[in-house]
Structures are given as structure tokens and as C-alpha cells.
Design an enzyme around this catalytic site. Structure first.
Site, PDB file in Angstrom:
ATOM      1  N   TYR A 201       0.850  -1.208   0.000  1.00 42.75           N
ATOM      2  CA  TYR A 201       0.000   0.000   0.000  1.00 42.75           C
ATOM      3  C   TYR A 201       0.885   1.257   0.000  1.00 42.75           C
ATOM      4  CZ  TYR A 201      -3.151   3.521   2.144  1.00 42.75           C
ATOM      5  OH  TYR A 201      -3.858   4.654   2.447  1.00 42.75           O
TER       6      TYR A 201
HETATM    7  P1  NAP Z   1     -13.090   5.023   1.198  1.00 49.09           P
HETATM    8  O1  NAP Z   1     -14.279   5.378   2.016  1.00 49.09           O
HETATM    9  O2  NAP Z   1     -12.648   3.605   1.172  1.00 49.09           O
HETATM   10  O3  NAP Z   1     -13.375   5.531  -0.303  1.00 49.09           O
HETATM   11  C1  NAP Z   1     -12.636   5.088  -1.384  1.00 49.09           C
HETATM   12  C2  NAP Z   1     -13.475   5.305  -2.631  1.00 49.09           C
HETATM   13  O4  NAP Z   1     -12.727   4.797  -3.752  1.00 49.09           O
HETATM   14  C3  NAP Z   1     -14.827   4.562  -2.619  1.00 49.09           C
HETATM   15  O5  NAP Z   1     -15.867   5.439  -2.913  1.00 49.09           O
HETATM   16  C4  NAP Z   1     -14.681   3.542  -3.725  1.00 49.09           C
HETATM   17  O6  NAP Z   1     -15.847   3.312  -4.474  1.00 49.09           O
HETATM   18  C5  NAP Z   1     -13.662   4.214  -4.624  1.00 49.09           C
HETATM   19  N1  NAP Z   1     -13.114   3.213  -5.530  1.00 49.09           N
HETATM   20  C6  NAP Z   1     -12.518   2.044  -5.213  1.00 49.09           C
HETATM   21  N2  NAP Z   1     -12.268   1.325  -6.333  1.00 49.09           N
HETATM   22  C7  NAP Z   1     -12.728   2.074  -7.379  1.00 49.09           C
HETATM   23  C8  NAP Z   1     -12.808   1.880  -8.775  1.00 49.09           C
HETATM   24  N3  NAP Z   1     -12.353   0.754  -9.341  1.00 49.09           N
HETATM   25  N4  NAP Z   1     -13.348   2.850  -9.549  1.00 49.09           N
HETATM   26  C9  NAP Z   1     -13.833   3.993  -8.997  1.00 49.09           C
HETATM   27  N5  NAP Z   1     -13.810   4.228  -7.654  1.00 49.09           N
HETATM   28  C10 NAP Z   1     -13.278   3.282  -6.867  1.00 49.09           C
HETATM   29  O7  NAP Z   1     -11.821   5.906   1.631  1.00 49.09           O
HETATM   30  P2  NAP Z   1     -11.734   7.169   2.594  1.00 49.09           P
HETATM   31  O8  NAP Z   1     -11.854   6.730   3.994  1.00 49.09           O
HETATM   32  O9  NAP Z   1     -12.632   8.221   2.058  1.00 49.09           O
HETATM   33  O10 NAP Z   1     -10.201   7.572   2.353  1.00 49.09           O
HETATM   34  C11 NAP Z   1      -9.791   8.190   1.146  1.00 49.09           C
HETATM   35  C12 NAP Z   1      -8.308   7.976   0.900  1.00 49.09           C
HETATM   36  O11 NAP Z   1      -7.531   8.265   2.071  1.00 49.09           O
HETATM   37  C13 NAP Z   1      -7.944   6.539   0.523  1.00 49.09           C
HETATM   38  O12 NAP Z   1      -7.174   6.565  -0.640  1.00 49.09           O
HETATM   39  C14 NAP Z   1      -7.108   6.044   1.679  1.00 49.09           C
HETATM   40  O13 NAP Z   1      -6.126   5.156   1.205  1.00 49.09           O
HETATM   41  C15 NAP Z   1      -6.477   7.311   2.192  1.00 49.09           C
HETATM   42  N6  NAP Z   1      -6.025   7.330   3.592  1.00 49.09           N
HETATM   43  C16 NAP Z   1      -6.578   6.521   4.525  1.00 49.09           C
HETATM   44  C17 NAP Z   1      -6.159   6.592   5.863  1.00 49.09           C
HETATM   45  C18 NAP Z   1      -6.835   5.762   6.920  1.00 49.09           C
HETATM   46  O14 NAP Z   1      -6.507   5.929   8.114  1.00 49.09           O
HETATM   47  N7  NAP Z   1      -7.750   4.894   6.569  1.00 49.09           N
HETATM   48  C19 NAP Z   1      -5.168   7.480   6.242  1.00 49.09           C
HETATM   49  C20 NAP Z   1      -4.607   8.313   5.279  1.00 49.09           C
HETATM   50  C21 NAP Z   1      -5.046   8.230   3.956  1.00 49.09           C
HETATM   51  P3  NAP Z   1     -17.138   2.514  -3.905  1.00 49.09           P
HETATM   52  O15 NAP Z   1     -17.816   3.484  -2.975  1.00 49.09           O
HETATM   53  O16 NAP Z   1     -17.919   2.215  -5.126  1.00 49.09           O
HETATM   54  O17 NAP Z   1     -16.615   1.301  -3.203  1.00 49.09           O
END
Ligand code: NAP
Length: 216
Positions: free
Chosen positions: A131
Site C-alpha cells: 500500500y
Molecule cells: P473510502 O471510504 O474507502 O473511499 C474510497 C473510494 O474509492 C470509494 O468510494 C470507492 O468506491 C472508490 N473506488 C474504489 N475502487 C474504485 C474503482 N475501481 N473505480 C472507482 N472508484 C473506486 O476511503 P476514505 O476513507 O474516504 O479515504 C480516502 C483515501 O484516504 C484513501 O485513498 C485512503 O487510502 C487514504 N487514507 C486513509 C487513511 C486511513 O486511516 N484509513 C489514512 C490516510 C489516507 P465505492 O464506494 O464504489 O466502493
């Protein structure tokens, strides 16, 4: 300003689209992958567009066409395999960057992970390092373009209500931040030219978001 939100149906994405729609002078285009996700965006007055990040660059370019800025806040999430980490967090991000260039759009905001340095790759566990590698090379690809980029590195995301105060900097102590505050940081980054060509980490802190961004 018309903003394409890639990953609009995500937890940050939905809050970002709502904030954009409630801010004067801003309009969101929401890139989603399923028809049934579109009603939330239509109710907000945002324009949904259905494109899958596994589609080719041309399909993504059609979504980018006509906007002034692109925000990438998509991710494969913790419940899929390493294949999707490569296909979405790396290749999906790179294809979106290339589509932005092809569409002649200049502004790009990337939601990355907290630490995407080479040191972070070396220090991460075997299960987490793919990742970090994906995020590292997506960030590097963006930095090597001529785009007016901003790379945001949030700490651990929570669903708490936003507090509107952050600590921001090239390197800050590891911590948490509500997704609502990340959405606000994205929005204010789009509106503040000081963020262009910059990358920064953010966690919850003591400085109001507008002052923190203005201090960059
Ligand atoms: P999330 O809720 O998992 O949202 C990710 C989005 O990406 C979802 O809407 C998903 O679509 C979309 N997606 C996945 N595969 C796709 C595809 N093939 N085509 C189009 N869209 C697609 O993430 P979040 O919590 O908002 O976080 C956003 C970002 O922050 C992520 O990249 C994550 O890695 C990063 N981040 C996370 C953390 C943490 O603590 N978790 C910390 C720092 C940064 P669907 O709704 O259709 O599934």
C-alpha cells in the site's frame, strides 16, 4: 470552479462533494462506479459521472473534461487484495493524472497516506508495505508532472465530527484526523494558491484550518 471528485462515493469523497456544493462559486462533478450511487449526488445538485478506475485513460479523461480541478480521494480500501492496491491506489491514480493532462486541466489535489517516503516503505510491515509502495509511486508520478499539484498526507482517519483545527507541516507527529476535517482541508487547498506545488501531513491540532493552510 468546477471540481471532479474521484472516489466521490467514499467517506471523504461524500463529505467533500457536500462541502463543495454548499460553497459559493464551487460546483462538484462526482466520479462514481455504480448507477445506484448517483442519487446522493443528484440531491446535492452535483453531477454524477460513472467511470470505473479500472477503465482506460480515455474513459477517465471523459470525466475530467470540462472541470477546473481534480481531487483524487479513491482507494481500494482494507477489504480487498494487493491486486486492487496496485490497480486502484497506483494505476488508478496514475491514469487519473494522465487523463487530467490529456484533458488540459492543470490543478490536481491528491489524498495520499500519512507517510509515503522510501523510509516509510522500508519501515512498514510486509502486509502494509505494498500500500505504501502504491501511494509512494502515485505521489512521485504526480510530482514529476507540470500539474499544479497539492499532495495531502492525512493521519489515521476517523469518523468523528470535524473540530476545524489541525497541525500541518512537512513532518508532524503521527496522529488522527476526522474525515470531515480532511474534506475541509481539501476544499481550502483548492481555494488557496499557497498549496500549489506542496505536500504536507495533517493531523488534528490547535490551528484553525484556514490559518494552517495559509501558513504553508
Ligand atoms: P473510502 O471510504 O474507502 O473511499 C474510497 C473510494 O474509492 C470509494 O468510494 C470507492 O468506491 C472508490 N473506488 C474504489 N475502487 C474504485 C474503482 N475501481 N473505480 C472507482 N472508484 C473506486 O476511503 P476514505 O476513507 O474516504 O479515504 C480516502 C483515501 O484516504 C484513501 O485513498 C485512503 O487510502 C487514504 N487514507 C486513509 C487513511 C486511513 O486511516 N484509513 C489514512 C490516510 C489516507 P465505492 O464506494 O464504489 O466502493
Amino acid at each position: 470552479m468546477n471540481v471532479l471528485v474521484v472516489g466521490a462515493n467514499g467517506q471523504i469523497g461524500k463529505q467533500l462533494v457536500a462541502k463543495i456544493q454548499h460553497r459559493n462559486g464551487l460546483q462538484a462533478k462526482a466520479m462514481i462506479r455504480k448507477q445506484e450511487q448517483s442519487s446522493y449526488f443528484k440531491e446535492l445538485g452535483a453531477e454524477p459521472i460513472i467511470v470505473d478506475l479500472e477503465d482506460d485513460v480515455k474513459a477517465i479523461e471523459r470525466a475530467v473534461h470540462g472541470v477546473d480541478a481534480v481531487v483524487f480521494t479513491a482507494g481500494s480500501g482494507p477489504n480487498t487484495g494487493k491486486d486492487k492496491t496496485i490497480l486502484i491506489d497506483l494505476d488508478g491514480a496514475v491514469k487519473t493524472i494522465e487523463a487530467t493532462k490529456l484533458a488540459g486541466v492543470k490543478r490536481f489535489v491528491m489524498v495520499s497516506s500519512f507517510d509515503t517516503t522510501r523510509e516509510a516503505i522500508q519501515a512498514s510491515s510486509p502486509s502494509f508495505s505494498p500500500y505504501v509502495v502504491a501511494k509512494h509511486y502515485a505521489d512521485e508520478w504526480l510530482k514529476r508532472t507540470e500539474l499544479a499539484y497539492t499532495i495531502i498526507h492525512p493521519g489515521r482517519l476517523t469518523n468523528d465530527i470535524g473540530v476545524g483545527r489541525v497541525e500541518i507541516g512537512e513532518k508532524v507527529e503521527r496522529g488522527e484526523i476526522p474525515r470531515e476535517d480532511v474534506a475541509e482541508v481539501i476544499l481550502q487547498s483548492l481555494q488557496n494558491k499557497k498549496t500549489i506545488g506542496k505536500e504536507f501531513q495533517i493531523v488534528t491540532g490547535s490551528q484553525p484550518i484556514n490559518e494552517a493552510i495559509d501558513s504553508l
